[in-house]
Design a protein around this motif. Structure first.
Motif, PDB file in Angstrom:
ATOM      1  N   GLY A 150       0.776  -1.235   0.000  1.00  0.00           N
ATOM      2  CA  GLY A 150       0.000   0.000   0.000  1.00  0.00           C
ATOM      3  C   GLY A 150       0.806   1.282   0.000  1.00  0.00           C
ATOM      4  O   GLY A 150       0.237   2.369   0.108  1.00  0.00           O
ATOM      5  N   LYS A 151       2.122   1.189  -0.165  1.00  0.00           N
ATOM      6  CA  LYS A 151       2.952   2.385  -0.073  1.00  0.00           C
ATOM      7  C   LYS A 151       2.696   3.387  -1.191  1.00  0.00           C
ATOM      8  O   LYS A 151       3.001   4.567  -1.048  1.00  0.00           O
ATOM      9  CB  LYS A 151       4.434   1.987  -0.055  1.00  0.00           C
ATOM     10  N   SER A 152       2.153   2.925  -2.306  1.00  0.00           N
ATOM     11  CA  SER A 152       1.888   3.839  -3.417  1.00  0.00           C
ATOM     12  C   SER A 152       0.415   4.205  -3.535  1.00  0.00           C
ATOM     13  O   SER A 152       0.013   4.813  -4.533  1.00  0.00           O
ATOM     14  CB  SER A 152       2.374   3.210  -4.737  1.00  0.00           C
ATOM     15  N   ASP A 153      -0.396   3.880  -2.544  1.00  0.00           N
ATOM     16  CA  ASP A 153      -1.834   4.168  -2.624  1.00  0.00           C
ATOM     17  C   ASP A 153      -2.127   5.657  -2.764  1.00  0.00           C
ATOM     18  O   ASP A 153      -3.137   6.046  -3.355  1.00  0.00           O
ATOM     19  CB  ASP A 153      -2.560   3.627  -1.388  1.00  0.00           C
ATOM     20  N   HIS A 154      -1.242   6.497  -2.229  1.00  0.00           N
ATOM     21  CA  HIS A 154      -1.466   7.939  -2.321  1.00  0.00           C
ATOM     22  C   HIS A 154      -1.436   8.432  -3.770  1.00  0.00           C
ATOM     23  O   HIS A 154      -2.015   9.480  -4.086  1.00  0.00           O
ATOM     24  CB  HIS A 154      -0.420   8.702  -1.503  1.00  0.00           C
ATOM     25  N   GLU A 155      -0.792   7.654  -4.662  1.00  0.00           N
ATOM     26  CA  GLU A 155      -0.716   8.051  -6.067  1.00  0.00           C
ATOM     27  C   GLU A 155      -2.096   8.020  -6.740  1.00  0.00           C
ATOM     28  O   GLU A 155      -2.296   8.669  -7.768  1.00  0.00           O
ATOM     29  CB  GLU A 155       0.243   7.126  -6.818  1.00  0.00           C
ATOM     30  N   PHE A 156      -3.033   7.264  -6.165  1.00  0.00           N
ATOM     31  CA  PHE A 156      -4.359   7.126  -6.753  1.00  0.00           C
ATOM     32  C   PHE A 156      -5.374   8.083  -6.127  1.00  0.00           C
ATOM     33  O   PHE A 156      -6.534   8.107  -6.525  1.00  0.00           O
ATOM     34  CB  PHE A 156      -4.852   5.688  -6.588  1.00  0.00           C
ATOM     35  N   PHE A 157      -4.933   8.885  -5.162  1.00  0.00           N
ATOM     36  CA  PHE A 157      -5.847   9.788  -4.464  1.00  0.00           C
ATOM     37  C   PHE A 157      -6.468  10.811  -5.417  1.00  0.00           C
ATOM     38  O   PHE A 157      -7.694  10.988  -5.456  1.00  0.00           O
ATOM     39  CB  PHE A 157      -5.105  10.504  -3.332  1.00  0.00           C
ATOM     40  N   ASP A 158      -5.643  11.482  -6.202  1.00  0.00           N
ATOM     41  CA  ASP A 158      -6.152  12.524  -7.093  1.00  0.00           C
ATOM     42  C   ASP A 158      -7.064  11.963  -8.180  1.00  0.00           C
ATOM     43  O   ASP A 158      -7.932  12.672  -8.696  1.00  0.00           O
ATOM     44  CB  ASP A 158      -4.983  13.272  -7.746  1.00  0.00           C
ATOM     45  N   VAL A 159      -6.899  10.680  -8.518  1.00  0.00           N
ATOM     46  CA  VAL A 159      -7.705  10.066  -9.572  1.00  0.00           C
ATOM     47  C   VAL A 159      -9.084   9.671  -9.058  1.00  0.00           C
ATOM     48  O   VAL A 159     -10.094   9.901  -9.725  1.00  0.00           O
ATOM     49  CB  VAL A 159      -6.986   8.827 -10.146  1.00  0.00           C
ATOM     50  N   PHE A 160      -9.142   9.125  -7.841  1.00  0.00           N
ATOM     51  CA  PHE A 160     -10.391   8.524  -7.370  1.00  0.00           C
ATOM     52  C   PHE A 160     -11.009   9.188  -6.148  1.00  0.00           C
ATOM     53  O   PHE A 160     -12.089   8.777  -5.727  1.00  0.00           O
ATOM     54  CB  PHE A 160     -10.141   7.043  -7.040  1.00  0.00           C
ATOM     55  N   CYS A 161     -10.371  10.188  -5.581  1.00  0.00           N
ATOM     56  CA  CYS A 161     -10.886  10.787  -4.342  1.00  0.00           C
ATOM     57  C   CYS A 161     -11.173  12.273  -4.523  1.00  0.00           C
ATOM     58  O   CYS A 161     -10.748  13.114  -3.719  1.00  0.00           O
ATOM     59  CB  CYS A 161      -9.897  10.576  -3.198  1.00  0.00           C
ATOM     60  N   ARG A 162     -11.873  12.591  -5.576  1.00  0.00           N
ATOM     61  CA  ARG A 162     -12.196  13.997  -5.851  1.00  0.00           C
ATOM     62  C   ARG A 162     -13.103  14.568  -4.762  1.00  0.00           C
ATOM     63  O   ARG A 162     -14.037  13.926  -4.314  1.00  0.00           O
ATOM     64  CB  ARG A 162     -12.883  14.118  -7.202  1.00  0.00           C
ATOM     65  N   GLY A 163     -12.791  15.792  -4.355  1.00  0.00           N
ATOM     66  CA  GLY A 163     -13.622  16.462  -3.359  1.00  0.00           C
ATOM     67  C   GLY A 163     -13.260  16.133  -1.931  1.00  0.00           C
ATOM     68  O   GLY A 163     -13.867  16.655  -1.001  1.00  0.00           O
ATOM     69  N   ILE A 164     -12.273  15.266  -1.729  1.00  0.00           N
ATOM     70  CA  ILE A 164     -11.827  14.909  -0.381  1.00  0.00           C
ATOM     71  C   ILE A 164     -10.531  15.644  -0.083  1.00  0.00           C
ATOM     72  O   ILE A 164      -9.616  15.653  -0.894  1.00  0.00           O
ATOM     73  CB  ILE A 164     -11.616  13.391  -0.252  1.00  0.00           C
ATOM     74  N   GLU A 165     -10.457  16.257   1.065  1.00  0.00           N
ATOM     75  CA  GLU A 165      -9.256  16.986   1.450  1.00  0.00           C
ATOM     76  C   GLU A 165      -8.295  16.055   2.177  1.00  0.00           C
ATOM     77  O   GLU A 165      -8.704  15.214   2.973  1.00  0.00           O
ATOM     78  CB  GLU A 165      -9.614  18.169   2.350  1.00  0.00           C
TER      79      GLU A 165
END
Length: 321
Positions: free
Chosen positions: A193-208
């Motif tokens: 899970g160390k690279s999970d943050h790379e998918f934040f901008d793709v799938f977590c729109r509107g979340i701070e």
């Protein structure tokens, strides 16, 4: 006969693959010892070659891997030489020419070499451990190129397919309780899970999010909600997720979304998975190299949420007169 393989080497962008292989004859040979060795060899390969393990599951007779190949130019010459020395088991060896260095760079970014090396090392260990000989896997592995973008939820779909293998098999009611899968690994703080943050901008729109750990946490929440049936991930915010999880009774046996009870051939017997535009792009790029005897077109069905794959279609015979 195994299908042709779609793969590419990119200097400036990552490439993702779903990889699958099965034991010959459907035999159930992967016990806890074998599954632990598979995991160990995959993690060892990260230091020798050039890939990231995004997700995985090891079942009794097959495995699924989600592999990220980083851009070839992302690795500088110093790091490349370090991997070469590890690969050759010689701390003093150097490249003898620029051509050899470039060849090695391409090789360690090649999905065929990466998985071939992993499987060969495992088979050698397995045969020695069990005093056996010969082939272990029934055929060469399958690989599908996966789109990772805001235009498609293909990554989430593939990760859900991988994570829910032990649930579909009736081994556990929640993938977090299955030791040999990436989902439980990432929740336990493992390397997957160390690279999970790379998918934040793709799938977590509107979340701070304030930092990398916060991004990882939110992505995992969105992914779990996705597996449970939330289809509003593209507009997901903290309130949406909170409302969704309040509606899911986690005290009872979880009823995973029927969307993921599907034929595995959609994932393991195609060439590319993504949006229609992504599949058509790869179809145009690779058609001439494939020497196909059948017509290939992007294929989908209503419940697949606009996810397409490359599926062969038989040519229609010309009607008489």
């Amino acid at each position: 006969m195994a299908h042709n393989r779609v793969k590419e080497s990119c200097s400036d962008q990552a490439v993702y693959y779903l990889v699958t292989n099965r034991i010959a004859g459907g035999r159930m040979l992967f016990r806890d010892l074998e599954k632990q060795k598979l995991k160990e060899l995959l993690n060892d390969g990260v230091a020798k070659l050039s890939y990231q393990l995004i997700d995985y599951v090891f079942m009794d007779n097959h495995f699924h891997l989600l592999i990220k190949i980083p851009p070839t130019l992302q690795m500088d010459d110093v790091a490349l030489l370090q991997r070469y020395r590890v690969h050759k088991q010689n701390e003093e060896i150097n490249f003898i020419s620029k051509e050899q260095r470039n060849d090695f760079r391409e090789k360690i970014h090649d999905i065929s070499f990466i998985i071939g090396n992993f499987e060969q090392r495992f088979v050698q260990w397995f045969n020695k451990e069990h005093s056996s000989w010969g082939r272990l896997f029934g055929q060469r592995f399958d690989s599908e190129m996966i789109e990772v973008s805001a235009q498609s939820d293909s990554l989430l779909r593939v990760m859900a397919y991988i994570s829910l293998n032990p649930v579909r098999a009736g081994i556990v009611s929640d993938p977090k309780d299955f030791h040999f899968c990436g989902y439980s690994d990432r929740l336990a703080g493992g390397s997957v899970g160390k690279s999970d943050h790379e998918f934040f901008d793709v799938f977590c729109r509107g979340i701070e999010a304030n930092d990398i750990r916060d991004k990882q946490k939110h992505f995992r929440e969105v992914f779990r909600a996705y597996m449970l049936g939330l289809r509003r991930y593209k507009n997901a915010d903290s309130q949406t997720l909170a409302e969704f999880f309040r509606e899911v009774n986690l005290s009872e046996e979880l009823a995973w979304d029927d969307l993921f009870i599907h034929k595995c051939r959609f994932f393991t017997k195609c060439l590319v998975i993504g949006s229609e535009a992504f599949v058509r792009e790869k179809l145009t790029k690779f058609s001439a190299k494939m020497n196909w005897k059948r017509i290939h077109e992007p294929y989908t069905e209503d419940e697949w949420n606009d996810i397409y794959s490359l599926k062969p279609r038989r040519r229609r015979r010309a009607s008489a007169g």
